[in-house]
Design a protein around this motif. Sequence first.
Motif, short mmCIF file in Angstrom:
data_model
loop_
_atom_site.label_atom_id
_atom_site.label_comp_id
_atom_site.label_asym_id
_atom_site.label_seq_id
_atom_site.Cartn_x
_atom_site.Cartn_y
_atom_site.Cartn_z
N LEU A 4 -38.98 88.06 48.51
CA LEU A 4 -39.49 87.27 46.82
C LEU A 4 -38.46 86.07 47.32
CD1 LEU A 4 -38.58 86.82 44.11
CD2 LEU A 4 -35.69 87.34 44.86
N TRP A 5 -37.76 86.62 48.69
CA TRP A 5 -36.93 84.49 49.36
C TRP A 5 -38.85 84.28 49.73
CZ3 TRP A 5 -33.37 81.15 49.08
CH2 TRP A 5 -33.47 80.02 50.00
N LYS A 6 -39.65 84.71 50.34
CA LYS A 6 -40.81 83.89 51.12
C LYS A 6 -41.50 83.67 49.97
CE LYS A 6 -40.02 86.47 55.20
NZ LYS A 6 -40.56 87.20 56.53
N SER A 7 -41.97 83.93 49.01
CA SER A 7 -42.30 83.45 47.84
C SER A 7 -41.96 82.17 47.14
CB SER A 7 -42.74 84.57 47.10
OG SER A 7 -41.33 84.97 46.34
N LEU A 8 -40.76 82.24 47.32
CA LEU A 8 -40.30 80.94 46.52
C LEU A 8 -41.07 79.48 46.92
CD1 LEU A 8 -36.61 81.46 45.30
CD2 LEU A 8 -38.83 81.60 44.58
N PRO A 9 -41.51 78.58 46.71
CA PRO A 9 -41.44 77.13 47.58
C PRO A 9 -40.70 76.91 48.01
CG PRO A 9 -42.19 77.22 45.03
CD PRO A 9 -41.24 78.78 45.16
N SER A 10 -41.00 75.80 48.81
CA SER A 10 -40.59 75.74 49.51
C SER A 10 -38.92 74.85 49.09
CB SER A 10 -40.57 74.37 50.84
OG SER A 10 -41.43 73.81 50.45
N TRP A 11 -39.15 73.51 47.95
CA TRP A 11 -38.65 72.55 46.86
C TRP A 11 -37.26 74.05 47.02
CZ3 TRP A 11 -38.14 72.59 42.09
CH2 TRP A 11 -39.16 73.57 40.92
N VAL A 12 -37.50 74.76 46.59
CA VAL A 12 -36.69 75.35 45.34
C VAL A 12 -35.56 75.94 46.76
CG1 VAL A 12 -36.58 77.50 44.11
CG2 VAL A 12 -38.03 75.87 43.62
N ARG A 13 -36.09 76.94 48.01
CA ARG A 13 -35.41 77.68 48.76
C ARG A 13 -34.83 76.44 49.73
NH1 ARG A 13 -40.01 79.96 52.49
NH2 ARG A 13 -40.92 78.16 52.11
N ASN A 14 -35.33 75.10 49.31
CA ASN A 14 -34.31 74.21 50.22
C ASN A 14 -33.61 72.94 49.29
OD1 ASN A 14 -35.15 74.79 53.12
ND2 ASN A 14 -37.25 73.49 52.63
N ILE A 15 -33.76 72.86 48.39
CA ILE A 15 -32.55 72.23 47.33
C ILE A 15 -32.05 72.98 46.06
CG2 ILE A 15 -32.58 70.12 45.57
CD1 ILE A 15 -35.63 69.16 47.63
N VAL A 16 -32.86 73.42 45.28
CA VAL A 16 -32.51 74.41 44.43
C VAL A 16 -31.57 74.89 44.52
CG1 VAL A 16 -33.13 75.58 42.41
CG2 VAL A 16 -34.61 73.41 42.65
N ILE A 17 -31.98 76.12 45.06
CA ILE A 17 -30.59 77.29 46.07
C ILE A 17 -29.22 76.86 46.38
CG2 ILE A 17 -30.62 79.41 47.26
CD1 ILE A 17 -32.43 79.88 45.20
N PRO A 18 -29.30 75.56 47.34
CA PRO A 18 -28.61 74.91 47.71
C PRO A 18 -26.89 74.58 46.60
CG PRO A 18 -29.94 74.81 49.57
CD PRO A 18 -30.20 75.44 48.26
N VAL A 19 -27.97 73.87 45.85
CA VAL A 19 -27.34 72.87 44.81
C VAL A 19 -26.62 74.11 43.77
CG1 VAL A 19 -27.53 71.62 42.16
CG2 VAL A 19 -28.86 71.34 44.77
N LEU A 20 -27.56 75.40 43.08
CA LEU A 20 -27.14 76.08 42.42
C LEU A 20 -25.64 76.92 42.69
CD1 LEU A 20 -30.18 78.42 41.10
CD2 LEU A 20 -28.25 76.29 40.04
N VAL A 21 -25.93 77.25 44.75
CA VAL A 21 -24.78 77.81 45.25
C VAL A 21 -23.49 76.75 45.19
CG1 VAL A 21 -24.23 78.74 47.42
CG2 VAL A 21 -26.09 79.23 47.07
N LEU A 22 -23.86 75.46 45.35
CA LEU A 22 -22.94 74.75 45.29
C LEU A 22 -21.97 74.30 44.23
CD1 LEU A 22 -23.66 71.61 47.46
CD2 LEU A 22 -21.85 73.12 48.30
N VAL A 23 -22.45 74.42 42.79
CA VAL A 23 -21.96 74.43 41.57
C VAL A 23 -21.20 75.60 41.07
CG1 VAL A 23 -22.62 74.59 39.33
CG2 VAL A 23 -23.89 72.71 40.87
N LEU A 24 -21.49 77.64 41.74
CA LEU A 24 -21.31 78.56 41.57
C LEU A 24 -20.25 77.75 41.96
CD1 LEU A 24 -21.00 81.02 40.52
CD2 LEU A 24 -22.46 82.08 42.24
N ALA A 25 -19.62 77.81 43.38
CA ALA A 25 -18.64 77.78 44.40
C ALA A 25 -17.93 76.81 43.51
CB ALA A 25 -19.19 77.14 45.56
N TRP A 26 -18.15 75.78 43.46
CA TRP A 26 -17.64 74.94 42.78
C TRP A 26 -16.74 75.36 41.44
CZ3 TRP A 26 -15.02 70.27 44.04
CH2 TRP A 26 -14.47 69.53 42.93
N ASN A 27 -17.45 76.42 40.34
CA ASN A 27 -16.65 77.28 39.50
C ASN A 27 -15.72 77.86 40.00
OD1 ASN A 27 -17.75 75.32 37.91
ND2 ASN A 27 -19.59 76.86 37.82
N VAL A 28 -15.99 78.73 41.41
CA VAL A 28 -15.18 79.23 41.10
C VAL A 28 -13.29 79.21 42.11
CG1 VAL A 28 -14.77 81.10 43.40
CG2 VAL A 28 -17.06 81.12 42.22
#
Length: 66
Positions: A4-28
């Motif tokens: 699943l990770w490899k099937s994601l486009p590179s811009w999702v893996r390099n931009i979207v996922i880290p931003v989502l992780v940062l937002v989730l960490a900030w909320n926690v």
Amino acid sequence: MAELWKSLPSWVRNIVIPVLVLVLAWNVIAFVFGVVGALLSIVIKLLVVVGIAAAVVILVKKAAKS
């Protein structure tokens, strides 16, 4: 999961996922600080109430002696 990770486009893996992780960490972190702040607020309010009650008891005892 790796497929699943490899099937994601590179811009999702390099931009979207880290931003989502940062937002989730900030909320926690904000949630944890909110809970700690609320608990500290309750403790401070309880200490103020206990202090006022102790002062009233001392004043009533002094008034009863005189």
